[in-house]
Design a protein around this motif. Structure first.
Motif, PDB file in Angstrom:
ATOM      1  N   SER B  76       0.828  -1.208   0.000  1.00  0.00           N
ATOM      2  CA  SER B  76       0.000   0.000   0.000  1.00  0.00           C
ATOM      3  C   SER B  76       0.861   1.255   0.000  1.00  0.00           C
ATOM      4  O   SER B  76       1.715   1.428   0.864  1.00  0.00           O
ATOM      5  CB  SER B  76      -0.910   0.015   1.238  1.00  0.00           C
ATOM      6  OG  SER B  76      -1.549   1.277   1.332  1.00  0.00           O
ATOM      7  N   ILE B  77       0.649   2.102  -1.018  1.00  0.00           N
ATOM      8  CA  ILE B  77       1.304   3.412  -1.002  1.00  0.00           C
ATOM      9  C   ILE B  77       0.258   4.493  -1.255  1.00  0.00           C
ATOM     10  O   ILE B  77      -0.832   4.216  -1.758  1.00  0.00           O
ATOM     11  CB  ILE B  77       2.434   3.546  -2.052  1.00  0.00           C
ATOM     12  CG1 ILE B  77       1.878   3.549  -3.473  1.00  0.00           C
ATOM     13  CG2 ILE B  77       3.473   2.455  -1.874  1.00  0.00           C
ATOM     14  CD1 ILE B  77       2.897   4.007  -4.517  1.00  0.00           C
ATOM     15  N   THR B  78       0.598   5.708  -0.885  1.00  0.00           N
ATOM     16  CA  THR B  78      -0.296   6.840  -1.142  1.00  0.00           C
ATOM     17  C   THR B  78       0.430   7.824  -2.050  1.00  0.00           C
ATOM     18  O   THR B  78       1.650   8.000  -1.955  1.00  0.00           O
ATOM     19  CB  THR B  78      -0.659   7.548   0.170  1.00  0.00           C
ATOM     20  OG1 THR B  78       0.530   7.761   0.917  1.00  0.00           O
ATOM     21  CG2 THR B  78      -1.620   6.719   0.982  1.00  0.00           C
ATOM     22  N   LEU B  79      -0.332   8.428  -2.928  1.00  0.00           N
ATOM     23  CA  LEU B  79       0.257   9.344  -3.890  1.00  0.00           C
ATOM     24  C   LEU B  79      -0.847  10.220  -4.463  1.00  0.00           C
ATOM     25  O   LEU B  79      -1.875   9.710  -4.891  1.00  0.00           O
ATOM     26  CB  LEU B  79       0.892   8.511  -5.024  1.00  0.00           C
ATOM     27  CG  LEU B  79       2.078   9.085  -5.798  1.00  0.00           C
ATOM     28  CD1 LEU B  79       3.160   9.615  -4.866  1.00  0.00           C
ATOM     29  CD2 LEU B  79       2.654   7.995  -6.690  1.00  0.00           C
ATOM     30  N   ASP B  80      -0.624  11.521  -4.452  1.00  0.00           N
ATOM     31  CA  ASP B  80      -1.587  12.450  -5.036  1.00  0.00           C
ATOM     32  C   ASP B  80      -1.214  12.642  -6.503  1.00  0.00           C
ATOM     33  O   ASP B  80      -0.225  13.312  -6.817  1.00  0.00           O
ATOM     34  CB  ASP B  80      -1.528  13.775  -4.267  1.00  0.00           C
ATOM     35  CG  ASP B  80      -2.495  14.802  -4.834  1.00  0.00           C
ATOM     36  OD1 ASP B  80      -3.150  14.497  -5.856  1.00  0.00           O
ATOM     37  OD2 ASP B  80      -2.587  15.900  -4.262  1.00  0.00           O
ATOM     38  N   LEU B  81      -1.994  12.069  -7.390  1.00  0.00           N
ATOM     39  CA  LEU B  81      -1.653  12.110  -8.818  1.00  0.00           C
ATOM     40  C   LEU B  81      -1.972  13.464  -9.449  1.00  0.00           C
ATOM     41  O   LEU B  81      -1.608  13.733 -10.579  1.00  0.00           O
ATOM     42  CB  LEU B  81      -2.380  10.994  -9.581  1.00  0.00           C
ATOM     43  CG  LEU B  81      -1.982   9.566  -9.205  1.00  0.00           C
ATOM     44  CD1 LEU B  81      -2.769   8.558 -10.028  1.00  0.00           C
ATOM     45  CD2 LEU B  81      -0.492   9.329  -9.380  1.00  0.00           C
ATOM     46  N   GLU B  82      -2.690  14.328  -8.707  1.00  0.00           N
ATOM     47  CA  GLU B  82      -2.965  15.663  -9.237  1.00  0.00           C
ATOM     48  C   GLU B  82      -1.794  16.602  -8.958  1.00  0.00           C
ATOM     49  O   GLU B  82      -1.686  17.669  -9.548  1.00  0.00           O
ATOM     50  CB  GLU B  82      -4.253  16.214  -8.626  1.00  0.00           C
ATOM     51  CG  GLU B  82      -5.479  15.509  -9.202  1.00  0.00           C
ATOM     52  CD  GLU B  82      -6.760  15.882  -8.492  1.00  0.00           C
ATOM     53  OE1 GLU B  82      -6.859  17.004  -7.951  1.00  0.00           O
ATOM     54  OE2 GLU B  82      -7.670  15.036  -8.463  1.00  0.00           O
ATOM     55  N   ASN B  83      -0.941  16.199  -8.044  1.00  0.00           N
ATOM     56  CA  ASN B  83       0.231  17.003  -7.687  1.00  0.00           C
ATOM     57  C   ASN B  83       1.385  16.661  -8.633  1.00  0.00           C
ATOM     58  O   ASN B  83       1.648  15.488  -8.884  1.00  0.00           O
ATOM     59  CB  ASN B  83       0.592  16.669  -6.228  1.00  0.00           C
ATOM     60  CG  ASN B  83       1.804  17.424  -5.754  1.00  0.00           C
ATOM     61  OD1 ASN B  83       2.899  17.227  -6.277  1.00  0.00           O
ATOM     62  ND2 ASN B  83       1.607  18.276  -4.760  1.00  0.00           N
ATOM     63  N   PRO B  84       2.082  17.688  -9.182  1.00  0.00           N
ATOM     64  CA  PRO B  84       3.168  17.411 -10.141  1.00  0.00           C
ATOM     65  C   PRO B  84       4.242  16.482  -9.576  1.00  0.00           C
ATOM     66  O   PRO B  84       4.735  15.605 -10.285  1.00  0.00           O
ATOM     67  CB  PRO B  84       3.754  18.797 -10.425  1.00  0.00           C
ATOM     68  CG  PRO B  84       2.710  19.774 -10.012  1.00  0.00           C
ATOM     69  CD  PRO B  84       1.868  19.118  -8.971  1.00  0.00           C
ATOM     70  N   ALA B 406       5.544  15.720   3.954  1.00  0.00           N
ATOM     71  CA  ALA B 406       5.272  17.044   4.541  1.00  0.00           C
ATOM     72  C   ALA B 406       4.285  17.830   3.683  1.00  0.00           C
ATOM     73  O   ALA B 406       3.430  18.564   4.184  1.00  0.00           O
ATOM     74  CB  ALA B 406       6.584  17.810   4.708  1.00  0.00           C
ATOM     75  N   GLU B 407       4.360  17.659   2.383  1.00  0.00           N
ATOM     76  CA  GLU B 407       3.469  18.413   1.488  1.00  0.00           C
ATOM     77  C   GLU B 407       2.124  17.709   1.262  1.00  0.00           C
ATOM     78  O   GLU B 407       1.293  18.180   0.480  1.00  0.00           O
ATOM     79  CB  GLU B 407       4.175  18.633   0.139  1.00  0.00           C
ATOM     80  CG  GLU B 407       5.326  19.622   0.241  1.00  0.00           C
ATOM     81  CD  GLU B 407       6.156  19.698  -1.034  1.00  0.00           C
ATOM     82  OE1 GLU B 407       5.637  19.289  -2.107  1.00  0.00           O
ATOM     83  OE2 GLU B 407       7.310  20.151  -0.962  1.00  0.00           O
ATOM     84  N   GLY B 408       1.953  16.554   1.901  1.00  0.00           N
ATOM     85  CA  GLY B 408       0.670  15.854   1.774  1.00  0.00           C
ATOM     86  C   GLY B 408       0.504  15.094   0.468  1.00  0.00           C
ATOM     87  O   GLY B 408      -0.596  14.651   0.139  1.00  0.00           O
ATOM     88  N   VAL B 409       1.604  14.946  -0.288  1.00  0.00           N
ATOM     89  CA  VAL B 409       1.521  14.166  -1.537  1.00  0.00           C
ATOM     90  C   VAL B 409       1.398  12.687  -1.190  1.00  0.00           C
ATOM     91  O   VAL B 409       0.750  11.909  -1.882  1.00  0.00           O
ATOM     92  CB  VAL B 409       2.777  14.418  -2.409  1.00  0.00           C
ATOM     93  CG1 VAL B 409       2.735  13.584  -3.683  1.00  0.00           C
ATOM     94  CG2 VAL B 409       2.872  15.895  -2.754  1.00  0.00           C
ATOM     95  N   ALA B 410       2.036  12.295  -0.080  1.00  0.00           N
ATOM     96  CA  ALA B 410       1.928  10.928   0.414  1.00  0.00           C
ATOM     97  C   ALA B 410       1.740  10.996   1.921  1.00  0.00           C
ATOM     98  O   ALA B 410       1.862  12.064   2.523  1.00  0.00           O
ATOM     99  CB  ALA B 410       3.186  10.133   0.067  1.00  0.00           C
ATOM    100  N   GLY B 411       1.446   9.863   2.544  1.00  0.00           N
ATOM    101  CA  GLY B 411       1.256   9.851   3.986  1.00  0.00           C
ATOM    102  C   GLY B 411       0.554   8.588   4.417  1.00  0.00           C
ATOM    103  O   GLY B 411       0.438   7.629   3.638  1.00  0.00           O
TER     104      GLY B 411
END
Lengths: 400, 452
Positions: B76-84, B406-411
């Motif tokens: 399981s990983i987290t990633l914001d795909l809208e973030n560059p 820290a930037e909330g791209v993952a967590g």
């Protein structure tokens, strides 16, 4: 369809009726060479099942058989004769895959269980499709589609609250088991590259009737101790479990995930629905009968497709009950290239459903189903070392 | 010797809800490495439902039964795909993967600039598996649809139901699970093709077509004879009698199918050959079908006196196809399924701030390979494999990984407040009153033997 064939395997197909033939159909449509072995004189039992072309119960006119056996080569072979078994073993030596759906134990009684096949050809993948699997206390139990849906748990989940469980339309579980067998076979073939050795696959059809209820219903028991039943007593439309009547047919709003309820009420043009008591799913469940009645009233003035289009425009999910003739005429399926027209020497040109995916490189192809024993000469003379006079003798002795 | 057929295959799993996660479930259980990618603002909706013991507190997004069923064994990983930055990491992942599985609506990846045309530039051998309600071409490609809508659209609703009733809906989104088998099959076909030719490709699965394909008998009747078949309950003109009959106890049923005269006589024997079984109107299959209503009533007079399991065993011993209509509790306790090793017991570690799951049952796949026992494993916590994937697999320096977090791209903590999610309590006692469930066992863990 244009494009390179996806698969290059050789399949020996001992299957009949639906589940087994559907497995080998998928492989055949993707380019595998499937040699279908049929009982001399009779052939696959599906040849005797309807619907028949122009309602004529002729063994080459079964729409069910024709739709399940595209691209395959048919040979006749009696495995209850010594010569038949010997010929089969010669074919096994050349095969990548053997698929069978006899009752468990039959292959062993013919002297053709996996251990024997593996000695002839260690690379062979053998796939056995059976009602309840190759082991377990119900192994030898007899079954039909209904019995499998009952024991697998699907039937208990289907039907009205206070009426008997009912089966799904047609033979859904046979088809699911067939494609499950194709999936497991492809996995074993892909893994075979590691050591060049095949394996034996056990596909119990009954578990294909369990698979669809595991996530929703079985987990309700494993995590909550709740035994799900069939449709609820009241308010089923709120649970996606009951269609509502539009002017010209049946429809249903689908509530999955977060729903902006007030937006939904505006979409339905119903002020009554815009009630804070119905805002959450929990609230709607507790008032399910009321919510259903209000929705039913809002829907009855619409035509089913107008309502559907409007729902799509508003980004709500919506269902329209289509009939088989509507699906046959569906403009979407025409454009996606799902249907294929196939010429057949007995029934002429007919349209068939294809495979439900498109690949950008490889392609599937739907050709015609074979006549009974049509490829005897090609396989026995062309592939093995028999002569035409041999075939006459084998036919005389009931071997082919 | 055991060998996992899909060992060495890496899959990026963008799947949500049902068909996506179910497809990769089938692949991870046979040895693929599946990396489930979720965003913190929109974690997979499959996480919300059947929460263990109905507790929706703390890290409840980890305790949903449907999520555990779908996602066991996946990283399981987290990633914001809208973030560059998130997009960059994703592209790195594409470079080292074999398959991308996704079931978003058709616009999503295109809008993110991550459609197949872009991804194959990054990795020409990549296989992209798209699973959509209506596929990725044709006039309905953008229509939203779930299993429940496809049940209606494919014609199956029209073909299912009582003879005298309306088309029957079902809460089971059947076409999600049925379609997942297709999708997993097509993924392995594409892997096989790639090994032979070196070519990756885009595989575009249509759930609508999956469903229509297996309604072939009805489609062919219309195409060949212009006849529109309809529902007929449990009946079948070639199998008479066939039905589901009431048994002793509350909501207990047995299915019986009589496919020959021999089976009819065997059924009569088991019922004790009452006088009515000798009547002329039940003498052959056709006349039994013609007098089905009356026949059902008479058979029901016998079945109601027998336990449903007993009826199944008695009839099967006499050679009659019969089966108890099992509910999920009965399935979980059934000797056949248990002897075949269907129900794996998986123990979960204790995690702070999360309802302890203890030991739970996760069913094995519905097929068995003799040399490749399935991998049935616990679910990972949201983002549990961030470090492994970002740092070890992709070689992103620790400081940069920390920056992403820290930037909330993952967590590891979803921002659920930002996205309303329908996840009320299941509330078994209330549902029992409403008739949504048949039975509720507070001591279900004891019944299933899950006590630690």
């Amino acid at each position: 369809m244009e494009g390179e064939q996806a698969l290059c395997y050789k399949v020996l197909d001992l299957t009949h009726y639906i589940a087994g033939p559907y497995c080998t159909l998928l492989l055949a449509a993707l380019g595998a060479e499937v040699i279908k072995i049929e009982k001399p004189g009779q052939g696959d039992g599906a040849r005797r099942l309807g619907p028949f072309f122009k309602d004529d119960p002729h063994p080459e006119k079964s729409g069910l058989f024709l739709s399940l056996n595209h691209n395959k080569k048919s040979i006749t072979l009696n495995l209850k004769t010594e010569t038949g078994v010997k010929i089969f073993k010669e074919l096994v030596a050349e095969a990548d895959i053997v698929v069978e759906n006899f009752r468990p134990g039959v292959m062993a009684s013919l002297g053709l269980d996996y251990e024997v096949l593996q000695q002839i050809n260690p690379a062979v993948v053998m796939t056995s499709v059976s009602n309840f699997g190759q082991t377990g206390p119900y192994r030898d139990y007899k079954a039909t589609e209904l019995v499998l849906e009952a024991v697998g748990g699907l039937a208990y989940s289907t039907g009205d609250y206070d009426r008997e469980p009912i089966k799904y339309g047609l033979s859904q579980i046979q088809y699911d088991a067939g494609k499950t067998a194709a999936l497991a076979t492809m996995m074993a073939l892909y893994g075979r590259a590691q050591d060049g050795v095949g394996q034996h696959i056990d596909v119990p059809i009954v578990e294909s009737a369990t698979f669809p209820i595991e996530s929703l219903h079985m987990n309700s028991y494993i995590y909550l101790g709740a035994v799900s039943r069939r449709s609820p007593k009241i308010g089923g439309a709120v649970l996606m479990d009951k269609y509502l009547q539009a002017r010209d047919g049946w429809v249903l709003p689908i509530f999955y995930g977060y729903v902006d309820w007030y937006e939904f009420a505006r979409f339905m043009e119903s002020e009554e629905l815009a009630n804070p008591a119905y805002e959450t799913m929990e609230g709607r469940l507790f008032h399910c009968a009321e919510v259903e009645a209000i929705m039913a009233k809002a829907i009855e003035k619409w035509n089913k497709r107008e309502m559907y289009r409007k729902a799509m425009d508003w980004r709500f999910t919506w269902a329209v009950v289509q009939t088989p003739d509507e699906v046959a005429a569906c403009p979407h399926l025409k454009e996606t290239g799902f249907y294929t027209e196939v010429d057949h020497p007995v029934v002429g040109r007919l349209r068939f459903p294809g495979l439900p995916f498109r690949m950008s490189e490889a392609q599937w192809h739907i050709g015609r189903a074979p006549l009974l024993g049509e490829h005897n000469e090609e396989v026995y003379v062309g592939r093995l070392s028999y002569t035409k006079p041999d075939l006459v003798r084998l036919r005389g002795r009931g071997v082919i | 010797m055991s060998k996992m057929p899909l060992a060495g295959v890496r899959i990026i799993d963008l799947g949500t809800a049902a068909i996506g996660p179910t497809t990769t479930r089938l692949l991870v259980m046979m040895g693929a490495e599946v990396i489930k990618v979720e965003s913190l603002t929109r974690p997979d909706t499959v996480r919300f439902g059947s929460h263990a013991d109905d507790i929706i507190e703390g890290r409840f997004w980890e305790t949903g039964g449907r999520h555990i069923w779908s996602d066991g064994g996946k990283l399981s990983i987290t990633l914001d795909l809208e973030n560059p930055k998130g997009k960059d990491v994703f592209k790195k992942l594409v470079k080292v993967s074999d398959i991308i599985a996704e079931n978003y609506s058709a616009r999503v990846l295109k809008n993110l600039g991550l459609d197949y045309e872009v991804l194959k530039e990054i990795n020409p051998q990549i296989i992209m598996l798209s699973m959509r309600a209506f596929g990725s071409s044709g006039p309905r490609m953008h229509d939203i649809g779930y299993g429940w809508s496809l049940w209606a659209e494919t014609g199956l609703a029209h073909l299912t139901g009582y003879e005298d009733g309306p088309p029957k809906a079902t809460i089971i989104p059947f076409h999600d699970y049925s379609g997942a088998i297709w999708a997993a099959f097509s993924a392995v076909v594409a892997l096989d093709y790639r090994r032979r030719t070196g070519k990756g490709q885009w595989v575009d699965v249509s759930m609508y077509e999956c469903g229509v394909a297996q309604n072939a008998a009805a489609m062919m009747d219309y195409i060949m004879n212009q006849r529109v078949p309809t529902r007929r309950g449990n009946r079948n003109p070639a199998i008479a009698p066939q039905g589901v009959y009431p048994c002793l106890g509350e909501d207990k049923w047995v299915a019986i199918s009589v496919t020959s005269d021999d089976e009819w006589h065997a059924l009569c024997d088991v019922m004790g050959n009452p006088q009515w079984t000798k009547e002329e109107r039940f003498a052959n299959g056709l006349s039994r079908y013609q007098n089905h209503d009356e026949l059902d009533r008479l058979i029901g007079e016998w079945t109601i006196t027998v336990d449903h399991y007993e009826a199944m065993h008695l009839l099967q011993k006499a050679g009659v196809p019969a089966g108890a209509a099992l509910n999920c509790k009965e399935l979980l306790l059934d000797p056949h399924f248990n002897e075949r090793g269907k129900f794996h017991r998986v123990t979960f570690p204790k995690v702070e701030g999360m309802e302890h799951l203890g030991t739970r049952i996760i069913p094995a796949p519905h097929f068995k390979l003799s040399k490749s026992p399935p991998q049935v494993q616990r679910t990972k916590l949201l983002g549990e494999d961030n470090d492994y994937v970002f740092h070890e697999l992709l070689g992103i320096p620790v400081e940069e990984v920390e920056q992403l977090i820290a930037e909330g791209v993952a967590g590891t903590e979803p921002a659920l407040a930002k996205t309303p999610i329908a996840s009320g309590k299941f509330n078994p006692p209330a549902r029992k009153l409403l008739g949504h469930i048949h039975e509720w066992d507070e001591n279900y863990k004891e019944i299933l033997g899950l006590d630690e």
